[in-house]
Design an enzyme around this catalytic site. Structure first.
Site, PDB file in Angstrom:
ATOM      1  N   GLY A 219       1.235   1.661   0.104  1.00 21.86           N
ATOM      2  CA  GLY A 219      -0.162   1.119   0.446  1.00 21.86           C
ATOM      3  C   GLY A 219      -0.731   0.296  -0.961  1.00 21.86           C
TER       4      GLY A 219
ATOM      5  N   ARG B 173       6.321  -0.512   2.677  1.00 15.96           N
ATOM      6  CA  ARG B 173       6.718   0.692   2.837  1.00 15.96           C
ATOM      7  C   ARG B 173       8.149   1.026   2.987  1.00 15.96           C
ATOM      8  NH1 ARG B 173       2.292   3.744   2.240  1.00 15.96           N
ATOM      9  NH2 ARG B 173       0.286   3.221   3.286  1.00 15.96           N
TER      10      ARG B 173
ATOM     11  N   ASP C  88       3.686   8.863  -3.752  1.00 10.51           N
ATOM     12  CA  ASP C  88       4.775   9.854  -3.741  1.00 10.51           C
ATOM     13  C   ASP C  88       6.200   9.179  -3.094  1.00 10.51           C
ATOM     14  OD1 ASP C  88       3.490   9.680  -1.421  1.00 10.51           O
ATOM     15  OD2 ASP C  88       3.340  11.724  -1.104  1.00 10.51           O
TER      16      ASP C  88
ATOM     17  N   THR D 157      -2.553   5.449  -6.264  1.00 12.24           N
ATOM     18  CA  THR D 157      -2.808   5.632  -4.676  1.00 12.24           C
ATOM     19  C   THR D 157      -4.441   5.817  -4.482  1.00 12.24           C
ATOM     20  OG1 THR D 157      -2.830   7.166  -2.747  1.00 12.24           O
ATOM     21  CG2 THR D 157      -2.092   8.094  -4.748  1.00 12.24           C
TER      22      THR D 157
ATOM     23  N   ASP E  76      -5.328   7.900  -2.457  1.00 11.00           N
ATOM     24  CA  ASP E  76      -5.458   9.298  -1.907  1.00 11.00           C
ATOM     25  C   ASP E  76      -5.524  10.391  -3.084  1.00 11.00           C
ATOM     26  OD1 ASP E  76      -4.963   8.065   0.376  1.00 11.00           O
ATOM     27  OD2 ASP E  76      -2.780   8.485   0.550  1.00 11.00           O
TER      28      ASP E  76
ATOM     29  N   ASP F 125      -3.228  11.803  -4.574  1.00 13.08           N
ATOM     30  CA  ASP F 125      -2.768  13.173  -4.237  1.00 13.08           C
ATOM     31  C   ASP F 125      -1.456  13.213  -4.803  1.00 13.08           C
ATOM     32  OD1 ASP F 125      -1.350  11.050  -3.138  1.00 13.08           O
ATOM     33  OD2 ASP F 125      -1.391  11.840  -0.971  1.00 13.08           O
TER      34      ASP F 125
ATOM     35  N   ARG G 213     -29.914   9.155  14.377  1.00 14.82           N
ATOM     36  CA  ARG G 213     -28.637   9.578  15.173  1.00 14.82           C
ATOM     37  C   ARG G 213     -27.898  10.296  14.170  1.00 14.82           C
ATOM     38  NH1 ARG G 213     -26.947   3.482  16.838  1.00 14.82           N
ATOM     39  NH2 ARG G 213     -27.821   3.425  19.055  1.00 14.82           N
TER      40      ARG G 213
ATOM     41  N   MET H  44     -10.176   7.183   4.740  1.00 14.19           N
ATOM     42  CA  MET H  44      -8.484   7.538   4.702  1.00 14.19           C
ATOM     43  C   MET H  44      -8.358   8.496   3.454  1.00 14.19           C
ATOM     44  SD  MET H  44      -6.556   4.090   5.649  1.00 14.19           S
ATOM     45  CE  MET H  44      -6.937   2.980   4.199  1.00 14.19           C
TER      46      MET H  44
ATOM     47  N   ARG I 238      -5.005  10.544   3.738  1.00 17.35           N
ATOM     48  CA  ARG I 238      -4.135  11.287   4.450  1.00 17.35           C
ATOM     49  C   ARG I 238      -4.117  12.731   4.384  1.00 17.35           C
ATOM     50  NH1 ARG I 238       1.110   8.037   2.686  1.00 17.35           N
ATOM     51  NH2 ARG I 238       1.208   6.967   4.638  1.00 17.35           N
TER      52      ARG I 238
ATOM     53  N   ARG J  45     -22.557   8.421  16.626  1.00 18.62           N
ATOM     54  CA  ARG J  45     -21.814   7.123  16.532  1.00 18.62           C
ATOM     55  C   ARG J  45     -20.965   7.371  15.172  1.00 18.62           C
ATOM     56  NH1 ARG J  45     -24.308   6.048  20.358  1.00 18.62           N
ATOM     57  NH2 ARG J  45     -25.178   4.481  21.026  1.00 18.62           N
TER      58      ARG J  45
ATOM     59  N   HIS K 227      -9.011   0.128   6.074  1.00 21.18           N
ATOM     60  CA  HIS K 227      -8.533  -0.689   4.897  1.00 21.18           C
ATOM     61  C   HIS K 227      -9.488  -1.408   4.257  1.00 21.18           C
ATOM     62  CE1 HIS K 227      -5.012   0.211   7.613  1.00 21.18           C
ATOM     63  NE2 HIS K 227      -4.283   0.255   6.617  1.00 21.18           N
TER      64      HIS K 227
ATOM     65  N   GLN L 129     -11.414   0.015   2.494  1.00 26.16           N
ATOM     66  CA  GLN L 129     -11.469   0.697   1.114  1.00 26.16           C
ATOM     67  C   GLN L 129     -10.555   0.686   0.203  1.00 26.16           C
ATOM     68  OE1 GLN L 129     -11.314   4.924   3.240  1.00 26.16           O
ATOM     69  NE2 GLN L 129     -11.840   5.477   1.278  1.00 26.16           N
ATOM     70  N   ARG L 130      -9.344  -0.286   0.659  1.00 27.79           N
ATOM     71  CA  ARG L 130      -8.355  -0.740  -0.222  1.00 27.79           C
ATOM     72  C   ARG L 130      -8.297  -2.015  -0.723  1.00 27.79           C
ATOM     73  NH1 ARG L 130      -3.224   1.750   2.881  1.00 27.79           N
ATOM     74  NH2 ARG L 130      -2.528  -0.515   2.871  1.00 27.79           N
TER      75      ARG L 130
HETATM   76  O1  F6P Z   1      -1.348   6.298   1.251  1.00 22.35           O
HETATM   77  C1  F6P Z   1      -2.692   5.154   1.144  1.00 22.35           C
HETATM   78  C2  F6P Z   1      -3.201   5.198   2.402  1.00 22.35           C
HETATM   79  O2  F6P Z   1      -4.285   4.386   2.707  1.00 22.35           O
HETATM   80  C3  F6P Z   1      -3.601   6.508   3.417  1.00 22.35           C
HETATM   81  O3  F6P Z   1      -4.940   6.742   2.890  1.00 22.35           O
HETATM   82  C4  F6P Z   1      -3.532   6.044   4.740  1.00 22.35           C
HETATM   83  O4  F6P Z   1      -3.289   6.902   5.765  1.00 22.35           O
HETATM   84  C5  F6P Z   1      -2.329   5.082   4.821  1.00 22.35           C
HETATM   85  O5  F6P Z   1      -2.433   4.533   3.524  1.00 22.35           O
HETATM   86  C6  F6P Z   1      -2.571   3.972   5.775  1.00 22.35           C
HETATM   87  O6  F6P Z   1      -1.450   3.246   5.804  1.00 22.35           O
HETATM   88  P1  F6P Z   1      -1.015   1.731   6.214  1.00 22.35           P
HETATM   89  O7  F6P Z   1      -1.785   0.656   5.343  1.00 22.35           O
HETATM   90  O8  F6P Z   1       0.213   1.626   6.434  1.00 22.35           O
HETATM   91  O9  F6P Z   1      -2.019   1.603   7.555  1.00 22.35           O
END
Ligand code: F6P
Length: 341
Positions: free
Chosen positions: A10, A71, A102, A124, A126, A128, A161, A168, A170, A264, A270, A272-273
Site C-alpha cells: 500500500g 501487492r 512486511d 507503512t 500501519d 506494524d 449524535r 485503517m 490492519r 452515524r 484511503h 488517510q494514505r
Molecule cells: O497496509 C496498509 C493498508 O492501508 C491497511 O491499513 C489496509 O487494511 C490496507 O492497506 C488496504 O489495502 P488496499 O489499499 O489494497 O485496499
C-alpha cells in the site's frame, strides 16, 4: 554499483522522499539508480524507469509514489520468481533497495536467501513492522485522521449524535491509538483488545451525559465476531480486505439500538494514505532511504534500515519480520486514561 529501487504494498506519504534519498545518496557515492515500476511486478516483468537526482528535487513533498506500487508477490509462483531473478541479472542490478511493509520485506528476504543483494526500508501507515520504532507513512495517516475527527466533532455536537470514525491499520491499532489519543475521542477500539460492549456503551453514555454527543474511533481490525474467512476478499499475500467488514457501521447500529442515541459512522479509508507527508515522515523517510544505501555500501545486505531512538541502524530482515508490532499495554493504558465512564 548499479542500484535498483522499488516501492511495494500500500502506498503512503514519504515513499517519494525515501526514493529521492536512495537516488541522491547513491549518486553522491558515484552510483546510478534504476527504478522498478509497481513494486515487485516491475522486477518480475522488467518494468523500469531511470531515476536521476534532478527529476526528484521536489519529490520529498509529494504523496504517493513516483514508481507506482502493487501487492504483487514475486514468489507466488516458481516461474514468477525465475523471471524476477532473470530481470535483475539482465539489468545488471548489483543491489536492490526494497521499500515496503512486511509483505514487500518478506519478498526481499526470499530474494536475499536466493543469493541476491538486497537492503530493506520499512514503510507503512500501519506502523506494524518490527525492529523499528516508527515507520514513515504512519504520522501522516494519523494526522489526516485526527483532522477528520475534528470535523466529525462539529457535526456530532450540532446533531447530538454518536459519531464513529473507522480507520485503517490492519491488525495493529497504532493509527486508531494515535487518532483517539490526539483527537480526544471518547472511546477508541483497538484490535489488541477484546471487544467489550458494556464498556463501550458506558463511555458513550457518559460522554453524551456530559456534553450531548460522543466520538468513537474504531480500528478496521477489531473483531466483532462477524463471519470472516474464505468468503472474505483477500489480496495476493493472503490478507483479508478488512474495510469490507465495515465494523464502524455495525457498531453504529449496535450503539443506536442499545442506547437510543442517534449514531452515524464514517470510514476514512484511503483518504488517510494520500497527500503530502508530514515533517516527521519526510525526515524519517529521508534518513531511512539514505541509511539503506549506506548499509549497501558497507556490504550489509539482507538488512533493513530502521529507527531506534535517535539513531538509524541496520537490523537483519529476519529480525524486522519476526512479528507484527502491536500496541503494547502501556500505550493502551495511556489511551484509556482520558476516556469517560
Ligand atoms: O497496509 C496498509 C493498508 O492501508 C491497511 O491499513 C489496509 O487494511 C490496507 O492497506 C488496504 O489495502 P488496499 O489499499 O489494497 O485496499
Amino acid at each position: 554499483m548499479r542500484f535498483g529501487v522499488l516501492t511495494g504494498g500500500g502506498d503512503c506519504p514519504g515513499l517519494n522522499a525515501a526514493v529521492r534519498a536512495v537516488v541522491f545518496r547513491a549518486a553522491r557515492a558515484g552510483h546510478e539508480t534504476v527504478g522498478f515500476l509497481d513494486g515487485w511486478k516491475g522486477v518480475r516483468d522488467g518494468l523500469t524507469r531511470p531515476l536521476r537526482s534532478e527529476d526528484l528535487l521536489e519529490a520529498i513533498s509529494r504523496g504517493g509514489t513516483v514508481l507506482g506500487s502493487s501487492r504483487t508477490n514475486p514468489f507466488a509462483k516458481p516461474e514468477d520468481a525465475e523471471r524476477a531473478l532473470a530481470t535483475l541479472d539482465r539489468l545488471g542490478i548489483d543491489v536492490l533497495i526494497a521499500i515496503g511493509g512486511d509483505d514487500t520485506l518478506s519478498a526481499a528476504r526470499e530474494l536475499h536467501r536466493r543469493g541476491r543483494r538486497v537492503v530493506g526500508v520499512p514503510k507503512t501507515m500501519d506502523n506494524d513492522v518490527g525492529g523499528t520504532d516508527w515507520t514513515f507513512g504512519f504520522d501522516s495517516a494519523a494526522t489526516v485522521a485526527v483532522d477528520a475527527v475534528a470535523r466529525l466533532r462539529d457535526t456530532a455536537a450540532s446533531h447530538h449524535r454518536v459519531v464513529l470514525l473507522e480507520v485503517m491499520g490492519r491488525h495493529a491499532g497504532w493509527v486508531a491509538l494515535a487518532t483517539g489519543l490526539a483527537a480526544a475521542a471518547d472511546a477508541t477500539l483497538l484490535p489488541e483488545e477484546p471487544y467489550d460492549e458494556p464498556r463501550l456503551l458506558a463511555r458513550v453514555r457518559a460522554a453524551v451525559a456530559q456534553r450531548g454527543y460522543a466520538l468513537v474511533v474504531v480500528s478496521e481490525g477489531i473483531d466483532l465476531g462477524s463471519p470472516t474467512g474464505s468468503a472474505a476478499a483477500h489480496d495476493e499475500f493472503g490478507h483479508e480486505l478488512l474495510r469490507e467488514r465495515g465494523v464502524g457501521s455495525s457498531l453504529a447500529r449496535r450503539i443506536e439500538s442499545a442506547t437510543g442515541f442517534e449514531a452515524r459512522s464514517a470510514q476514512i479509508g484511503h483518504i488517510q494514505r494520500g497527500g503530502p507527508p508530514t515533517l516527521f515522515d519526510r525526515i524519517l523517510a529521508t534518513r531511512l532511504g539514505a541509511g539503506a544505501v549506506d548499509l549497501a555500501l558497507a556490504g550489509r545486505f539482507g538488512e533493513v534500515a530502521v529507527l531506534r531512538g535517535e539513531e538509524v541502524l541496520g537490523v537483519p530482515l529476519d529480525e524486522a519480520l519476526r512479528e507484527t508490532k502491536r500496541v503494547p499495554p502501556s500505550w493502551r493504558d495511556l489511551l484509556h486514561t482520558f476516556e469517560p465512564g
